[in-house]
Design an enzyme around this catalytic site. Sequence first.
Site, PDB file in Angstrom:
ATOM      1  N   HIS A  40      54.826  24.151  37.875  1.00 49.18           N
ATOM      2  CA  HIS A  40      54.941  22.730  37.475  1.00 49.18           C
ATOM      3  C   HIS A  40      56.311  22.499  37.347  1.00 49.18           C
ATOM      4  CE1 HIS A  40      54.554  19.037  34.888  1.00 49.18           C
ATOM      5  NE2 HIS A  40      55.642  19.282  34.400  1.00 49.18           N
ATOM      6  N   ASP A  64      45.911  16.670  40.992  1.00 50.30           N
ATOM      7  CA  ASP A  64      46.158  16.759  39.761  1.00 50.30           C
ATOM      8  C   ASP A  64      45.385  15.831  38.681  1.00 50.30           C
ATOM      9  OD1 ASP A  64      47.692  17.376  37.298  1.00 50.30           O
ATOM     10  OD2 ASP A  64      49.619  16.303  38.038  1.00 50.30           O
TER      11      ASP A  64
HETATM   12 ZN   LIG Z   1      51.676  19.588  36.226  1.00 49.76          ZN
END
Ligand SMILES: [Zn+2]
Length: 435
Positions: A190, A316
């Site tokens: 991330h 996501d």
């Molecule tokens: Zn993420």
Amino acid sequence: MRSYSDYLHPAKARNLLLQGARVLDPRQNLDRTADLHIKDGIVQVAPARIPDDADIIDLRGHIITPGWFDLHVHLREPGREVAETIESGCHAAMNGGITGVACMPNTDPPIDDAGRVRWVLEKAESLPVDVHVVAAATRGRSGQELVEMSELVELGVRAFSDDGAPIANSAVLRHALEYANMLHARIFQHAEDPQLSAGGAMNEGEWSTRLGLPGIPPVSETIDVMRCIQLARYTGAAVHICHVSTHDSVEWIRWAKQQGLRVTAEVCPHHLLLTEEHCKGFDTDYKMSPPLRSEEDRLACLRGIGDGTLDVLCTDHAPHTWESKAQEFDVAPFGVVGLETVLGLTLTHLVPQILDWNTLLQRVAYSPREILSQAVPAIASGQPANLTVIDPEQKWTVEPAEFLSKSRNTPFKNWPLTGRARGIVNRGFAIIKYT
Ligand SMILES: [Zn+2]
């Protein structure tokens, strides 16, 4: 809420004829109208005769592809079962035409040891969707001490991530990359600089100024993408960049690929279809991390998914309860759901302008599994049936109340779409919606 009972009973997968659909599997050089006979979970393409005891489903006008795979979802279990469970998340996937998901470890407690990985896999065992666990890269996702990677790889884990947050310490990230590489696994980063992003609620720019909301600068992501690329170059390890959202990230990933570095990346529908301007009504269903960016960033992401700089289209999927999203924009949690809208959004807005069918299947069925070193399903006689059934002409409107997910936080509510998942076949289940 719609339930499982709206679907064809799973038992019928034992002996089923899917009749008259266009069957598409570019890897098998397959693009033609053909019947598929599925017996005990095994597919027979264009059987010589119709088995007289089979349940027949008329799928003329439909498209059947290898099962779609979502490389980035949050199933919230353990810890936030009120927003999603492994079961409800898999039902959402199934409703969205997705036969496999990779679930992220930022649960409570985090999935960072063998017991917890096993616990998730056991919970998912009887479901119609393949659940692949992305384990935490560091213990407690604290960014300091690596997890017992080899033990988790033995359980089938092929990706490690502290998603929700980056591995911020470069020495830890380096060791994570090297160790994962040794085990033929991959780090999913991330990409974000936590200090640059600190306190931010939306993209930093003209709109954050106008709305008086604290900004998250695009460079916060890009600087970490560059760091990952440099460490991948130095260590020779593979790295996967999660949910790319900026123009410069796309450019750096393109450069890395040109250098032959082992860098892969993913992008989500909201970064391809929405911009920071959508935050102007302070609707927290437009708040996610990374945030919606500028039009220039959006166009760069579209180019990236089109030309393969971005390997994977994923969602996501980040469920949150109504109560938590009902807070003010700067305090509400980041994240939007996506499993039940990705297919319709893709067919409506990306095919064929950005992606032709072959390229689309690369991004949603082949590449995600390859990144996890998983077998890619083939529509071929004698192979296990792992299929997504699509009605490409169905017109529908996104109604969050109809989601099988426990959460409703979509930025696409009331969007008119053309093309919808009719069902999936996987793991011996055939779950095909009645029309
Ligand atoms: Zn993420």
